[in-house]
Write a protein that holds these residues in place. Structure first.
Motif, mmCIF file in Angstrom:
data_model
loop_
_atom_site.group_PDB
_atom_site.id
_atom_site.type_symbol
_atom_site.label_atom_id
_atom_site.label_comp_id
_atom_site.label_asym_id
_atom_site.label_seq_id
_atom_site.Cartn_x
_atom_site.Cartn_y
_atom_site.Cartn_z
ATOM 1 N N ASN A 505 0.875 -1.168 0.000
ATOM 2 C CA ASN A 505 0.000 0.000 0.000
ATOM 3 C C ASN A 505 0.917 1.226 0.000
ATOM 4 O O ASN A 505 1.162 1.851 1.027
ATOM 5 N N SER A 506 1.422 1.577 -1.185
ATOM 6 C CA SER A 506 2.574 2.468 -1.282
ATOM 7 C C SER A 506 2.318 3.867 -0.725
ATOM 8 O O SER A 506 3.191 4.453 -0.071
ATOM 9 N N VAL A 507 1.135 4.449 -0.973
ATOM 10 C CA VAL A 507 0.859 5.798 -0.482
ATOM 11 C C VAL A 507 0.795 5.812 1.042
ATOM 12 O O VAL A 507 1.462 6.600 1.718
ATOM 13 N N ALA A 508 -0.023 4.929 1.614
ATOM 14 C CA ALA A 508 -0.169 4.883 3.067
ATOM 15 C C ALA A 508 1.146 4.502 3.737
ATOM 16 O O ALA A 508 1.469 4.996 4.831
ATOM 17 N N TYR A 509 1.918 3.622 3.092
ATOM 18 C CA TYR A 509 3.210 3.231 3.650
ATOM 19 C C TYR A 509 4.167 4.434 3.655
ATOM 20 O O TYR A 509 4.873 4.664 4.655
ATOM 21 N N ALA A 510 4.191 5.177 2.541
ATOM 22 C CA ALA A 510 5.061 6.361 2.481
ATOM 23 C C ALA A 510 4.655 7.387 3.532
ATOM 24 O O ALA A 510 5.508 7.999 4.186
ATOM 25 N N CYS A 511 3.349 7.593 3.707
ATOM 26 C CA CYS A 511 2.877 8.530 4.737
ATOM 27 C C CYS A 511 3.277 8.058 6.131
ATOM 28 O O CYS A 511 3.669 8.871 6.988
ATOM 29 N N ASP A 512 3.179 6.763 6.364
ATOM 30 C CA ASP A 512 3.551 6.220 7.663
ATOM 31 C C ASP A 512 5.026 6.487 7.948
ATOM 32 O O ASP A 512 5.392 6.871 9.066
ATOM 33 N N GLN A 513 5.863 6.280 6.951
ATOM 34 C CA GLN A 513 7.288 6.533 7.124
ATOM 35 C C GLN A 513 7.557 8.013 7.377
ATOM 36 O O GLN A 513 8.394 8.373 8.223
ATOM 37 N N ASP A 514 6.838 8.902 6.664
ATOM 38 C CA ASP A 514 7.014 10.340 6.858
ATOM 39 C C ASP A 514 6.616 10.763 8.268
ATOM 40 O O ASP A 514 7.335 11.521 8.931
ATOM 41 N N LEU A 515 5.470 10.273 8.750
ATOM 42 C CA LEU A 515 5.008 10.649 10.079
ATOM 43 C C LEU A 515 5.931 10.105 11.165
ATOM 44 O O LEU A 515 6.174 10.769 12.184
ATOM 45 N N LYS A 516 6.445 8.906 10.950
ATOM 46 C CA LYS A 516 7.402 8.360 11.916
ATOM 47 C C LYS A 516 8.657 9.228 11.965
ATOM 48 O O LYS A 516 9.199 9.492 13.051
ATOM 49 N N ALA A 517 9.114 9.671 10.803
ATOM 50 C CA ALA A 517 10.308 10.520 10.762
ATOM 51 C C ALA A 517 10.066 11.845 11.469
ATOM 52 O O ALA A 517 11.001 12.442 12.040
ATOM 53 N N LEU A 518 8.816 12.325 11.444
ATOM 54 C CA LEU A 518 8.464 13.568 12.130
ATOM 55 C C LEU A 518 8.146 13.363 13.596
ATOM 56 O O LEU A 518 7.874 14.319 14.331
ATOM 57 N N GLY A 519 8.143 12.109 14.046
ATOM 58 C CA GLY A 519 7.852 11.817 15.442
ATOM 59 C C GLY A 519 6.386 11.939 15.789
ATOM 60 O O GLY A 519 6.033 12.220 16.938
ATOM 61 N N ILE A 520 5.506 11.707 14.808
ATOM 62 C CA ILE A 520 4.062 11.851 15.013
ATOM 63 C C ILE A 520 3.416 10.476 15.057
ATOM 64 O O ILE A 520 3.566 9.668 14.126
ATOM 65 N N SER A 521 2.713 10.188 16.125
ATOM 66 C CA SER A 521 1.941 8.956 16.224
ATOM 67 C C SER A 521 0.485 9.264 15.934
ATOM 68 O O SER A 521 0.012 10.376 16.168
ATOM 69 N N GLY A 522 -0.230 8.302 15.413
ATOM 70 C CA GLY A 522 -1.630 8.543 15.072
ATOM 71 C C GLY A 522 -1.743 9.463 13.873
ATOM 72 O O GLY A 522 -0.842 9.561 13.045
ATOM 73 N N SER A 523 -2.881 10.169 13.773
ATOM 74 C CA SER A 523 -3.107 11.091 12.674
ATOM 75 C C SER A 523 -3.246 12.497 13.230
ATOM 76 O O SER A 523 -3.973 12.715 14.210
ATOM 77 N N PRO A 524 -2.548 13.489 12.656
ATOM 78 C CA PRO A 524 -2.640 14.874 13.152
ATOM 79 C C PRO A 524 -3.986 15.488 12.758
ATOM 80 O O PRO A 524 -4.134 16.053 11.680
ATOM 81 N N ASP A 525 -4.971 15.379 13.648
ATOM 82 C CA ASP A 525 -6.337 15.729 13.288
ATOM 83 C C ASP A 525 -6.609 17.228 13.236
ATOM 84 O O ASP A 525 -7.402 17.689 12.413
ATOM 85 N N SER A 526 -5.996 18.017 14.123
ATOM 86 C CA SER A 526 -6.379 19.424 14.227
ATOM 87 C C SER A 526 -5.168 20.285 14.539
ATOM 88 O O SER A 526 -4.074 19.791 14.838
ATOM 89 N N TYR A 527 -5.388 21.595 14.486
ATOM 90 C CA TYR A 527 -4.362 22.565 14.830
ATOM 91 C C TYR A 527 -5.044 23.763 15.484
ATOM 92 O O TYR A 527 -6.260 23.961 15.368
ATOM 93 N N GLU A 528 -4.272 24.587 16.176
ATOM 94 C CA GLU A 528 -4.810 25.698 16.945
ATOM 95 C C GLU A 528 -4.745 27.001 16.143
ATOM 96 O O GLU A 528 -4.130 27.065 15.075
ATOM 97 N N GLY A 529 -5.369 28.039 16.697
ATOM 98 C CA GLY A 529 -5.272 29.359 16.097
ATOM 99 C C GLY A 529 -3.872 29.934 16.240
ATOM 100 O O GLY A 529 -3.071 29.485 17.061
ATOM 101 N N ASP A 530 -3.571 30.944 15.423
ATOM 102 C CA ASP A 530 -2.304 31.655 15.553
ATOM 103 C C ASP A 530 -2.580 33.151 15.652
ATOM 104 O O ASP A 530 -3.693 33.613 15.394
ATOM 105 N N GLU A 531 -1.560 33.922 16.052
ATOM 106 C CA GLU A 531 -1.783 35.347 16.270
ATOM 107 C C GLU A 531 -0.536 36.152 15.952
ATOM 108 O O GLU A 531 0.584 35.634 15.979
ATOM 109 N N VAL A 532 -0.787 37.439 15.653
ATOM 110 C CA VAL A 532 0.278 38.371 15.290
ATOM 111 C C VAL A 532 0.204 39.590 16.203
ATOM 112 O O VAL A 532 -0.887 40.077 16.522
ATOM 113 N N THR A 533 1.374 40.074 16.639
ATOM 114 C CA THR A 533 1.476 41.342 17.365
ATOM 115 C C THR A 533 2.302 42.302 16.511
ATOM 116 O O THR A 533 3.387 41.951 16.036
#
Length: 750
Positions: A505-533
């Motif tokens: 399953n080449s796409v999912a396998y490649a994604c799994d390897q990428d996330l492991k290299a980034l130190g991410i377990s599971g799936s990155p579901d969400s992100y927070e707001g950002d702000e500027v001063t």
């Protein structure tokens, strides 16, 4: 070369400042502070472009004038697919843009479609015929304009219906584009008085622009289709205004539909003006929206009320040939394979505010704001896919996002002395974001929609934006000001990143390897707001009656940045995360001078240094890396010369824009981006665009002109990677500007 250009700019400014002339500059009126004020009285960095200047420059949409504004840059893939950046606040992802965009009282930016193409963070792109002016507000505008105003705000101000007046205009524009063909634009406006207190204003436009990119067969060099990136746009704008006593009511409807037969991109860096394809696979695009607004205003003497209710209903479809990426994964294809995208957006906003009108030392403004948005986006990578591999296609997604926001805001101004003023503003907002997304097909589950991976996400948060400005008027027409202000945008949800430990399953396998290299377990579901001063020191100065010189220095600190984490080309599923901090600092200078009664010079330059302030290994970002799509320098010079005669006037307008090089992805100019499928490198070269217009305006209400746009036939690259699936290491989908175009225009006013 860059230093030569900057020196020439400085020399031209110095020569202008030493010129004595008897002409007098006109007052420019703006409503950026939600009051009617002179541009020179507003303590913020603003560029105001009049409707007459828009016409003289031949601008038909905002892209045509964007490069004339200091500190503003863009990333574009054609009409309706433009992302704006101001002061280096550049992000390629997120549920909301970093620049808010208004048409009159209507905020026309909305939540993101979730697309990985150029639709991400884009804005509706209305045609500009019959505008009163354009205002570009630089720096966070969170107190008055809310979330998504982190970098600034763009406001398109239409001409209002004129009560008691009957007038109109018609315009015909014909031209020819190098590498393309014949183009024509028809515009019309009519204002009809209705009784003693009403007026109806109707504006219509039709645009037919020929393309300049051909779709070619890869092996035989046979042309499948010529000029595939043609554009047809139909626009209708209707407004009615009824005045009664000190009040008015104004309903407004704006409809626009844009169609293109193919992508406005070529296969760089190998074949400029050509799309080299395995099959004859059309890639049509259609963008249709209807905007409706009802505005009510009333003057109670010391206080004015304005209430605005608006709705945007937008639907766009996008088709992309993904035969080559599919071949890169499986090693063969049997027919053209397509990615089909369909997005429906619905956005309703309401704002009501009270504004003080008195001449007292204390002024104030207060209001409430409500937004309810929904984006329903469908992506299918299935049509043409070999059912022997998977009958449910390569990858399919249905993504429903909703966003609801309520806010209260206000500003107080107080004149401590006749020349010294302090203004304070505050906005409190509360939002709820929900997302339900389904992913299925070969790359995700291998099954149909019933087997889909589901993301069911709900985010609630609140935020406070503030502003404090101190202003000193050192003359009646000149001021210094200092501002501290903040801006923010909401968090959101990601696309599902498929994971598998099975190399088959080449796409999912490649994604799994990428996330492991980034130190991410599971799936990155969400992100927070950002702000500027923002910290800003600026000035507005009329040095003489014929020389106006405005400018600002700024420092922007950006925290918890929503940035795109780009996976490998084999995975191709990017996602958003909060990636640390960045800093943007720079200067904006604008000069307008009347060299004589009939000769006007306008010059503007912006310098922006936008860099990351810390290393974020998971995103491949190092300290002092630069943000994408941010030119360090921009320069604009416009010369407008009039020759009066007894029966009208001849005029010559020359416009010069120079934009420094930019990065395709955050990092360095030397960054190796081939892992992202980009083979042209990470630098989009600097460019200079020159336009020339020669015309005659008759006293008998008609005007005729000849023009050359992009006089030197310069290429400006807007992106290397406008891909719905992902770039591959054989070519980049490179988007460029329109080649040299020679034309004529005729306008009759009645």
């Amino acid at each position: 070369m860059h230093q030569v250009k900057k020196a020439a700019m400085a020399a031209s400014v110095l020569s202008v400042l030493s010129t004595g002339a008897s002409a007098q500059l006109e007052e420019v009126v703006v409503t950026a502070s939600k009051r009617v004020e002179s541009l020179q009285d507003v303590s913020m960095s603003i560029s105001a472009i009049s409707g007459e200047s828009i016409t003289r420059l031949g601008a038909t949409d905002f892209n045509d004038i964007a490069t004339t504004v200091p500190s503003l840059s863009l990333r574009s893939a054609g009409p309706g697919r433009t992302k704006l950046n101001i002061r280096g606040i550049s992000a390629a992802t997120g549920v909301a843009p970093t620049v808010s965009f208004y048409l009159d009282e209507m905020p026309i930016q909305t939540i993101s479609s979730g697309s990985s193409t150029s639709f991400q963070q884009t804005i509706i792109d209305p045609k500009l015929y019959d505008l009163e002016r354009v205002e570009v507000l630089r720096g966070p505008q969170g107190t008055l304009y809310g979330s998504s105003s982190m970098g600034g705000t763009v406001r398109l101000i239409t001409q209002k219906p004129l009560v008691g007046e009957n007038e109109g205009s018609v315009n015909l524009d014909v031209s020819d584009t190098d590498e393309g063909g014949f183009n024509y634009i028809v515009n019309g406006m009519y204002n009809a008085g209705v009784g003693d207190n009403g007026a109806l204003r109707i504006v219509g436009s039709y645009t037919d622009r020929d393309g300049y990119i051909d779709r070619m067969d890869r092996d035989s060099a046979v042309t499948y289709d010529e000029d595939v990136n043609n554009e047809e746009s139909t626009t209708l704008r209707v407004a009615y205004r009824h005045e009664f006593g000190d009040a008015y009511i104004q309903p407004f409807v704006f409809y626009q539909k844009t169609e293109m037969d193919g992508k406005p991109s070529y296969d760089g860096p190998h074949s400029e003006f050509e799309q080299v394809r395995e099959f004859d696979a059309p890639e049509p695009y259609e963008d249709e929206f209807t905007m409706a607004n009802l505005t009510y205003g009333q003057d109670f003497g010391s206080v004015s009320l304005l209430a605005s209710l608006s709705n945007i209903d937008r639907e766009f479809t996008n088709v992309e040939d993904i035969t080559d990426p599919t071949f890169a994964i499986f090693g063969y294809v049997i027919d053209a394979v397509y990615a089909d995208e369909k997005v429906e957006l619905d956005d309703t906003t309401f704002e009501a505010r009270l504004t003080s009108n008195s001449e007292d030392a204390l002024t104030w403004l207060g209001g409430v704001y409500y937004k309810d948005s929904e984006a329903d986006a469908g992506y299918r990578m299935q049509r043409g896919f070999d059912p022997a591999i998977n009958e449910y296609g390569l990858a399919n997604t249905q993504d429903l996002r909703t966003y609801e926001e309520i806010a209260v805001f206000g500003e107080l101004g107080y004149d401590i002395t006749e020349r010294f003023n302090i203004t304070a503003g505050l906005r409190y907002l509360d939002y709820d974001y929900e997302q339900f997304k389904e992913d299925w097909g070969w790359a995700f589950t291998g099954g149909d929609r019933d087997t889909a991976n589901e993301l069911d996400l709900s985010i609630s948060d609140d935020d406070v934006n503030g502003k404090l400005t101190a202003t000193y008027h050192f003359t009646d027409v000149s001021q210094f000001y200092g501002t501290w202000s903040t801006g923010s945008r909401p968090g959101g949800g990601n696309r599902t990143v498929p994971r598998s430990e099975d190399p088959a399953n080449s796409v999912a396998y490649a994604c799994d390897q990428d996330l492991k290299a980034l130190g991410i377990s599971g799936s990155p579901d969400s992100y927070e707001g950002d702000e500027v001063t923002n910290y800003e020191l600026g000035w507005k100065s009329d040095l003489t009656e014929n020389i106006r010189f405005n400018g600002a220095f700024y420092l922007m600190e950006w925290e918890d940045i929503q940035q795109n984490i780009t996976t490998s080309g084999e995975c191709g599923v990017n996602f958003t995360a909060n990636l640390g901090e960045a800093e943007s600092k720079g200067v904006e200078l604008e000069l307008v001078t009347l060299l004589t009664d009939n000769f006007t010079l306008s010059a503007a330059t912006g310098y922006t240094d936008a860099v990351f302030k810390e290393t974020v290994e998971s995103a491949g970002i190092s300290k002092d890396d630069k943000l994408a799509d941010v030119p360090e320098w921009t320069v604009n010079v416009t010369l407008d010369y009039i020759i009066p005669v007894s029966y009208g006037e001849y005029f010559v307008v020359f416009n010069y824009n120079w934009v420094d090089d930019t990065l395709e992805l955050p990092g360095k100019a030397s960054s190796d981006v081939s892992g992202n499928g980009i083979i042209s490198g990470n630098v989009k070269p600097s460019y200079e665009i020159m336009d020339l217009r020669l015309g005659f305006a008759s006293d008998n209400n008609w005007e005729a002109l000849l023009y050359v746009d992009n006089l030197a036939d310069e290429e400006a690259i807007y992106t290397y990677s406008d891909a719905l699936a992902f770039n591959i290491g054989a070519y980049d989908r490179t988007v460029r500007n329109r080649p040299r175009t020679i034309g004529a225009s005729f306008t009759y006013n009645f």
